[in-house]
Design a protein around this motif. Structure first.
Motif, mmCIF file in Angstrom:
data_model
loop_
_atom_site.group_PDB
_atom_site.id
_atom_site.type_symbol
_atom_site.label_atom_id
_atom_site.label_comp_id
_atom_site.label_asym_id
_atom_site.label_seq_id
_atom_site.Cartn_x
_atom_site.Cartn_y
_atom_site.Cartn_z
ATOM 1 N N ARG A 64 0.818 -1.214 0.000
ATOM 2 C CA ARG A 64 0.000 0.000 0.000
ATOM 3 C C ARG A 64 0.851 1.263 0.000
ATOM 4 O O ARG A 64 0.605 2.192 -0.758
ATOM 5 N N THR A 65 1.890 1.286 0.867
ATOM 6 C CA THR A 65 2.691 2.505 1.005
ATOM 7 C C THR A 65 4.030 2.418 0.294
ATOM 8 O O THR A 65 4.666 3.437 0.037
ATOM 9 N N GLY A 66 4.480 1.214 -0.010
ATOM 10 C CA GLY A 66 5.772 1.048 -0.664
ATOM 11 C C GLY A 66 6.943 1.093 0.294
ATOM 12 O O GLY A 66 8.085 0.945 -0.126
ATOM 13 N N GLU A 67 6.691 1.286 1.594
ATOM 14 C CA GLU A 67 7.801 1.357 2.546
ATOM 15 C C GLU A 67 8.346 -0.040 2.836
ATOM 16 O O GLU A 67 7.633 -1.032 2.776
ATOM 17 N N THR A 68 9.630 -0.087 3.143
ATOM 18 C CA THR A 68 10.303 -1.345 3.467
ATOM 19 C C THR A 68 10.010 -1.707 4.914
ATOM 20 O O THR A 68 10.072 -0.849 5.795
ATOM 21 N N ILE A 69 9.703 -2.986 5.135
ATOM 22 C CA ILE A 69 9.441 -3.462 6.481
ATOM 23 C C ILE A 69 10.335 -4.661 6.763
ATOM 24 O O ILE A 69 10.750 -5.372 5.838
ATOM 25 N N ASN A 70 10.638 -4.880 8.040
ATOM 26 C CA ASN A 70 11.437 -6.032 8.447
ATOM 27 C C ASN A 70 10.510 -7.159 8.853
ATOM 28 O O ASN A 70 9.586 -6.961 9.642
ATOM 29 N N ILE A 71 10.750 -8.340 8.310
ATOM 30 C CA ILE A 71 9.985 -9.534 8.658
ATOM 31 C C ILE A 71 10.902 -10.379 9.535
ATOM 32 O O ILE A 71 11.962 -10.811 9.090
ATOM 33 N N PRO A 72 10.518 -10.596 10.809
ATOM 34 C CA PRO A 72 11.413 -11.297 11.729
ATOM 35 C C PRO A 72 11.557 -12.782 11.403
ATOM 36 O O PRO A 72 10.706 -13.373 10.734
ATOM 37 N N ALA A 73 12.627 -13.381 11.894
ATOM 38 C CA ALA A 73 12.832 -14.825 11.749
ATOM 39 C C ALA A 73 11.774 -15.539 12.567
ATOM 40 O O ALA A 73 11.295 -15.027 13.578
ATOM 41 N N ARG A 74 11.396 -16.728 12.116
ATOM 42 C CA ARG A 74 10.389 -17.492 12.840
ATOM 43 C C ARG A 74 10.478 -18.964 12.497
ATOM 44 O O ARG A 74 11.134 -19.346 11.538
ATOM 45 N N LYS A 75 9.811 -19.757 13.294
ATOM 46 C CA LYS A 75 9.713 -21.185 13.035
ATOM 47 C C LYS A 75 8.365 -21.452 12.393
ATOM 48 O O LYS A 75 7.359 -20.850 12.773
#
Length: 90
Positions: A64-75
């Motif tokens: 929607r905004t085009g901003e970069t986001i961090n996706i955390p590590a997960r199991k």
């Protein structure tokens, strides 16, 4: 097939009541979830293997905004079908 249909199918196959079949299915699901939570894998010969995989942290983009986001590590839970199950599907 949803959970209620699966319970009805188990009851028809085993001769158990739907209540007992629901308890058995819930016990199976809880047992698999507990094993995966402990980091173990569950192998059902002929059916498949439930396991846990680690997914690394990545960066994504908000569409929607085009901003970069961090996706955390997960199991994440994973399932690998066994040869007998795969052959029965094909």
């Amino acid at each position: 097939m949803n959970k209620n249909e699966l319970i009805a199918s188990i009851a028809a196959e085993t001769g158990l009541t739907k209540t007992d079949s629901a308890k058995a299915l819930d016990a199976f699901i809880n047992s698999v979830a507990a094993a995966l939570k402990n980091g173990d894998e569950v192998r059902l010969v002929g059916f498949g293997t439930f396991g846990v995989s680690k997914r690394a942290a990545t960066t994504g983009r908000n569409p929607r905004t085009g901003e970069t986001i961090n996706i955390p590590a997960r199991k994440v839970a994973k399932f690998k079908p066994g040869k007998a199950l795969q052959d029965s599907v094909n």
